[in-house]
Design a protein around this motif. Structure first.
Motif, mmCIF file in Angstrom:
data_model
loop_
_atom_site.group_PDB
_atom_site.id
_atom_site.type_symbol
_atom_site.label_atom_id
_atom_site.label_comp_id
_atom_site.label_asym_id
_atom_site.label_seq_id
_atom_site.Cartn_x
_atom_site.Cartn_y
_atom_site.Cartn_z
ATOM 1 N N GLU A 82 34.862 37.001 35.235
ATOM 2 C CA GLU A 82 34.806 37.513 33.871
ATOM 3 C C GLU A 82 35.700 36.652 33.004
ATOM 4 O O GLU A 82 36.650 36.041 33.489
ATOM 5 N N LYS A 84 37.988 37.184 29.752
ATOM 6 C CA LYS A 84 38.569 38.157 28.818
ATOM 7 C C LYS A 84 39.038 37.422 27.574
ATOM 8 O O LYS A 84 39.733 36.411 27.651
ATOM 9 N N THR A 100 39.126 36.034 34.806
ATOM 10 C CA THR A 100 39.584 37.180 35.587
ATOM 11 C C THR A 100 38.555 37.575 36.645
ATOM 12 O O THR A 100 37.410 37.120 36.619
ATOM 13 N N ASN A 101 39.003 38.453 37.548
ATOM 14 C CA ASN A 101 38.119 39.055 38.557
ATOM 15 C C ASN A 101 37.261 38.006 39.259
ATOM 16 O O ASN A 101 36.036 38.102 39.300
ATOM 17 N N THR A 109 42.533 36.079 45.411
ATOM 18 C CA THR A 109 42.050 36.895 44.307
ATOM 19 C C THR A 109 42.666 36.460 42.992
ATOM 20 O O THR A 109 43.869 36.233 42.908
ATOM 21 N N ASP A 111 43.220 38.202 39.582
ATOM 22 C CA ASP A 111 43.174 39.605 39.184
ATOM 23 C C ASP A 111 42.664 39.816 37.760
ATOM 24 O O ASP A 111 42.269 38.873 37.070
ATOM 25 N N ALA A 112 42.677 41.065 37.313
ATOM 26 C CA ALA A 112 42.153 41.439 36.001
ATOM 27 C C ALA A 112 42.957 40.855 34.850
ATOM 28 O O ALA A 112 42.511 40.885 33.707
ATOM 29 N N ASN A 113 44.142 40.308 35.126
ATOM 30 C CA ASN A 113 44.943 39.640 34.100
ATOM 31 C C ASN A 113 44.878 38.124 34.227
ATOM 32 O O ASN A 113 45.538 37.411 33.482
ATOM 33 N N SER A 173 35.608 41.602 27.566
ATOM 34 C CA SER A 173 35.302 40.610 28.588
ATOM 35 C C SER A 173 33.801 40.366 28.612
ATOM 36 O O SER A 173 33.012 41.273 28.343
ATOM 37 N N LYS A 175 30.700 38.776 31.204
ATOM 38 C CA LYS A 175 30.406 38.478 32.605
ATOM 39 C C LYS A 175 30.050 37.013 32.744
ATOM 40 O O LYS A 175 29.356 36.438 31.894
#
Length: 188
Positions: A82, A84, A100-101, A109, A111-113, A173, A175
């Motif tokens: 993603e 963001k 992210t992700n 990984t 992460d979301a940040n 965000s 995809k």
């Protein structure tokens, strides 16, 4: 995706030849081999960005200043991610986005940040310009990456202007999907 059903999809085609890792900042061997596409599912509009760099491509140091022979392991792996929006970075001019992700080449990984777990290049993976904010640094005319997606300044501006025009707001965000391929260009 917003409540009206609008969605922007970001597809990146990575030329597998960009995995040839540069060892010398003065003579990079794998720059701008990749291509990105934005697609607006609501309007059918597309935008193409034919000069991207998505593979880590220079020797650097870790957080303790020790030499790291290659940052390739921290390159974003093919698959889902993603982006963001929006942010900035102190190493480049203009708007940036946070990757992210996702996963890195060695399976870590993101992460979301946008932070990579225990990676060789601490910090966030970003989509950003190759241009330094203060205009200095001749070598910033060439993209040097740890795990970022990099475009020339004018393309980076068009990328983020397109997203804003399509209504992607700060904090949202989009995809993304990254594929490996062999890209044949006219100049080859």
């Amino acid at each position: 995706m917003d409540p009206d059903g609008r969605e922007v999809i970001y597809v990146v085609l990575r030329d597998i030849r960009s995995y040839a890792i540069s060892r010398d900042r003065s003579n990079p061997i794998n720059t701008y081999r990749d291509i990105g596409f934005l697609y607006n599912t609501d309007t059918g509009e597309t935008a193409t960005f034919s000069h991207m760099q998505t593979v880590a491509n220079y020797p650097s140091t870790d957080a303790d200043g020790n030499p790291v022979s290659s940052l390739f392991d921290d390159t974003i792996a093919p698959g889902d991610f993603e982006l963001k929006l929006y942010t900035t970075t102190n190493v480049a001019d203009g708007v940036a986005g946070v990757i992210t992700n996702a996963k890195t080449m060695d399976g870590r990984t993101v992460d979301a940040n946008g932070y990579t777990e225990n990676g060789k290049s601490p910090g966030r993976g970003l989509e950003h310009s190759n241009t330094r904010t203060d205009g200095s640094g001749k070598d910033y005319n060439t993209p040097y990456s740890k795990q970022c997606f990099i475009m020339p300044g004018k393309d980076n501006k068009r990328f983020f202007d397109t997203l804003q025009k399509w209504g992607v707001k700060d904090g949202e965000s989009i995809k993304g999907k990254l594929y490996n391929s062999i890209i044949h260009r006219e100049e080859e």
